[in-house]
Design a protein around this motif. Sequence first.
Motif, PDB file in Angstrom:
ATOM      1  N   UNK A 250      27.785 -31.611  17.911  1.00  0.00           N
ATOM      2  CA  UNK A 250      27.248 -29.642  17.185  1.00  0.00           C
ATOM      3  C   UNK A 250      27.873 -28.787  16.540  1.00  0.00           C
ATOM      4  N   UNK A 251      29.383 -28.435  16.702  1.00  0.00           N
ATOM      5  CA  UNK A 251      29.800 -27.545  16.038  1.00  0.00           C
ATOM      6  C   UNK A 251      29.413 -28.618  14.774  1.00  0.00           C
ATOM      7  N   UNK A 252      30.286 -29.423  14.560  1.00  0.00           N
ATOM      8  CA  UNK A 252      29.597 -30.547  13.312  1.00  0.00           C
ATOM      9  C   UNK A 252      28.595 -29.857  12.429  1.00  0.00           C
ATOM     10  N   UNK A 253      27.268 -30.275  13.292  1.00  0.00           N
ATOM     11  CA  UNK A 253      26.354 -29.451  12.732  1.00  0.00           C
ATOM     12  C   UNK A 253      25.901 -27.796  12.137  1.00  0.00           C
ATOM     13  N   UNK A 254      26.713 -27.008  13.017  1.00  0.00           N
ATOM     14  CA  UNK A 254      26.690 -25.993  12.870  1.00  0.00           C
ATOM     15  C   UNK A 254      28.072 -25.240  11.234  1.00  0.00           C
ATOM     16  N   UNK A 255      28.900 -26.098  11.105  1.00  0.00           N
ATOM     17  CA  UNK A 255      29.672 -26.422  10.205  1.00  0.00           C
ATOM     18  C   UNK A 255      28.665 -26.359   8.621  1.00  0.00           C
ATOM     19  N   UNK A 256      28.587 -28.124   8.748  1.00  0.00           N
ATOM     20  CA  UNK A 256      27.568 -28.213   7.510  1.00  0.00           C
ATOM     21  C   UNK A 256      25.737 -26.803   6.955  1.00  0.00           C
ATOM     22  N   UNK A 257      25.390 -27.248   8.345  1.00  0.00           N
ATOM     23  CA  UNK A 257      24.427 -26.439   8.086  1.00  0.00           C
ATOM     24  C   UNK A 257      24.572 -24.555   7.326  1.00  0.00           C
ATOM     25  N   UNK A 258      25.392 -24.325   7.565  1.00  0.00           N
ATOM     26  CA  UNK A 258      26.402 -22.929   7.679  1.00  0.00           C
ATOM     27  C   UNK A 258      27.206 -23.362   5.839  1.00  0.00           C
ATOM     28  N   UNK A 259      27.714 -24.647   5.756  1.00  0.00           N
ATOM     29  CA  UNK A 259      28.478 -24.234   4.626  1.00  0.00           C
ATOM     30  C   UNK A 259      27.325 -24.792   3.563  1.00  0.00           C
ATOM     31  N   UNK A 260      26.105 -25.512   3.885  1.00  0.00           N
ATOM     32  CA  UNK A 260      25.237 -25.394   3.019  1.00  0.00           C
ATOM     33  C   UNK A 260      24.254 -24.141   2.535  1.00  0.00           C
ATOM     34  N   UNK A 261      23.816 -23.809   3.597  1.00  0.00           N
ATOM     35  CA  UNK A 261      23.055 -22.473   3.585  1.00  0.00           C
ATOM     36  C   UNK A 261      24.026 -21.644   2.570  1.00  0.00           C
ATOM     37  N   UNK A 262      25.026 -21.357   2.936  1.00  0.00           N
ATOM     38  CA  UNK A 262      25.578 -20.153   2.148  1.00  0.00           C
ATOM     39  C   UNK A 262      25.952 -20.174   1.500  1.00  0.00           C
ATOM     40  N   UNK A 263      26.249 -21.509   0.181  1.00  0.00           N
ATOM     41  CA  UNK A 263      26.350 -22.065  -1.011  1.00  0.00           C
ATOM     42  C   UNK A 263      24.982 -21.710  -1.858  1.00  0.00           C
ATOM     43  N   UNK A 264      23.976 -22.908  -1.079  1.00  0.00           N
ATOM     44  CA  UNK A 264      22.951 -22.520  -1.560  1.00  0.00           C
ATOM     45  C   UNK A 264      21.884 -20.530  -1.810  1.00  0.00           C
ATOM     46  N   UNK A 265      22.695 -20.398  -0.517  1.00  0.00           N
ATOM     47  CA  UNK A 265      22.134 -18.578  -0.408  1.00  0.00           C
ATOM     48  C   UNK A 265      21.882 -18.085  -1.490  1.00  0.00           C
ATOM     49  N   UNK A 266      23.674 -18.611  -2.017  1.00  0.00           N
ATOM     50  CA  UNK A 266      24.243 -17.352  -3.698  1.00  0.00           C
ATOM     51  C   UNK A 266      24.624 -18.075  -4.309  1.00  0.00           C
ATOM     52  N   UNK A 267      23.701 -19.129  -4.900  1.00  0.00           N
ATOM     53  CA  UNK A 267      23.579 -19.504  -6.462  1.00  0.00           C
ATOM     54  C   UNK A 267      22.809 -18.862  -7.089  1.00  0.00           C
ATOM     55  N   UNK A 268      22.037 -18.479  -7.141  1.00  0.00           N
ATOM     56  CA  UNK A 268      20.877 -17.110  -8.222  1.00  0.00           C
ATOM     57  C   UNK A 268      22.450 -15.921  -8.333  1.00  0.00           C
ATOM     58  N   UNK A 269      22.886 -15.252  -7.880  1.00  0.00           N
ATOM     59  CA  UNK A 269      23.438 -14.506  -7.123  1.00  0.00           C
ATOM     60  C   UNK A 269      25.187 -15.024  -7.616  1.00  0.00           C
ATOM     61  N   UNK A 270      25.828 -16.078  -7.802  1.00  0.00           N
ATOM     62  CA  UNK A 270      27.336 -16.484  -8.770  1.00  0.00           C
ATOM     63  C   UNK A 270      27.114 -17.380  -9.662  1.00  0.00           C
ATOM     64  N   UNK A 271      25.806 -17.762 -10.569  1.00  0.00           N
ATOM     65  CA  UNK A 271      25.514 -17.742 -11.933  1.00  0.00           C
ATOM     66  C   UNK A 271      24.654 -16.705 -12.744  1.00  0.00           C
ATOM     67  N   UNK A 272      25.038 -15.647 -12.014  1.00  0.00           N
ATOM     68  CA  UNK A 272      24.218 -14.646 -13.070  1.00  0.00           C
ATOM     69  C   UNK A 272      25.877 -13.391 -13.134  1.00  0.00           C
ATOM     70  N   UNK A 273      26.819 -14.179 -11.980  1.00  0.00           N
ATOM     71  CA  UNK A 273      28.359 -13.750 -12.923  1.00  0.00           C
ATOM     72  C   UNK A 273      28.546 -13.496 -14.069  1.00  0.00           C
ATOM     73  N   UNK A 274      29.170 -12.165 -14.468  1.00  0.00           N
ATOM     74  CA  UNK A 274      29.282 -13.186 -16.832  1.00  0.00           C
ATOM     75  C   UNK A 274      30.497 -14.024 -16.506  1.00  0.00           C
ATOM     76  N   UNK A 275      31.173 -14.335 -15.869  1.00  0.00           N
ATOM     77  CA  UNK A 275      32.831 -15.290 -16.038  1.00  0.00           C
ATOM     78  C   UNK A 275      32.410 -16.627 -15.452  1.00  0.00           C
ATOM     79  N   UNK A 276      30.532 -16.276 -15.372  1.00  0.00           N
ATOM     80  CA  UNK A 276      29.866 -17.803 -14.426  1.00  0.00           C
ATOM     81  C   UNK A 276      29.283 -18.322 -15.973  1.00  0.00           C
ATOM     82  N   UNK A 277      27.965 -17.771 -16.015  1.00  0.00           N
ATOM     83  CA  UNK A 277      27.036 -18.048 -17.006  1.00  0.00           C
ATOM     84  C   UNK A 277      26.296 -17.351 -17.089  1.00  0.00           C
TER      85      UNK A 277
END
Length: 425
Positions: A250-277
Amino acid sequence: MAAPTPTLSNRPVGTSSASSQRYTSALSAVTTLFFLWGFITCLNDILIPYLKAIFQLSFAQANLINLCFFGAYFLVSIPAGKLVARVGYKRGMLIGFVVAAAGAYLFYPAASQRAYGLFLGALFVLASGITILQVAANPYVAILGPPASASARLTLTQAFNSLGTFLAPLLGSALILSRLPKLDNAASAASIDITAVQIPYLVIGTVLLLISLMLSRINLPQIEHATEADTAEGASSTRAWNYRHLVLGVVGIFAYVGAEVAIGSHIVNYLALPDVMGLDPKTAGDRVALYWGAAMVGRFAGAYLLNKFAPTKLLAFNAIGAVVLVLISINTSGAVAMWSLLAVGLMNSLMYPTIFTLAVAGLGRHTEEASGLLCTAIVGGALVPLLFGFIADNSGLRLAMLLPIVCYLYVMWYGLRGSRRAATV
């Protein structure tokens, strides 16, 4: 002394060749569900930058989208597990479809009223239906065949889930993010056409109802769990949460989903950073599809690899790979920072189905209850991104990426040690 672990009989009612064919038909039917809810879930990655721009939200405020969507898993999963145990897998899935369709239709009045709160309410209803679907379908796939191939079977169906997550950002970018100006253009927020979300979600609601109608006409095989006579002596007095490998899962699912969604939900803003792309919203949204597309490729490959290698070792290997890739991304710039982060999707590919099947292994008649507990842990997709947002608001997106690393380290430990079946807790 370790309490004996119950097992599943894993057989349909009747053992004829016709029943085996029904197994294949049932698996094909349920696979369509995985595709659809992958598509719906991944549209959140498009909604977050879209609504963030329209309502001028901080990262933390924008992540209320994830809180409402994945928070439904926390509130609905255990009741859904009891519902499925009472009405059966098929009826449980049908109920889930209807509830999800109602949530999708609520997007129309939410956009008409231009009210962020109504969007959050619609997302909660939509996610409640998806939760019921997951609670019913995940264990059904896991026990729909030989136990030895459960991880491979669930990974294969999850691959079609990833196909949905791959297509959603592409269509969402074309239909929704294409209406946005540059993300830093606050002056034009009031002029953005918020009705861009109405048609896509009306279509989603209609498709949900059509698939539920098709599913209602399919005869799914009935699955027998092991009876108390089949289980070891003393197992009948336990509950699902008495099993250590489940609780840690249960803790493993919590950690995995949290990590995957945290990254996926912020890719648009992360790639918009001037020092990224420095990408515009439409182009960055298209890149989100590659993150989920990598997960799709990994799951199709994983359906084969999990029949060749121990699931526990593959899980640990992928978690280590995710940690390395995130570290590369936050310590580089330009194309290297972008591609290393997008490649994390490949490492994510095997995590959910492998953790899930390791956690429900040997639980027999406790499977529905265990599925409810595991789906409750998907609330990690609400809480981890929310914390991620607070860190990003105060310290920047790069530093916030350290949070998913912590989550992946736990997943690695679960694969190596935590998934071992031992004494009940």
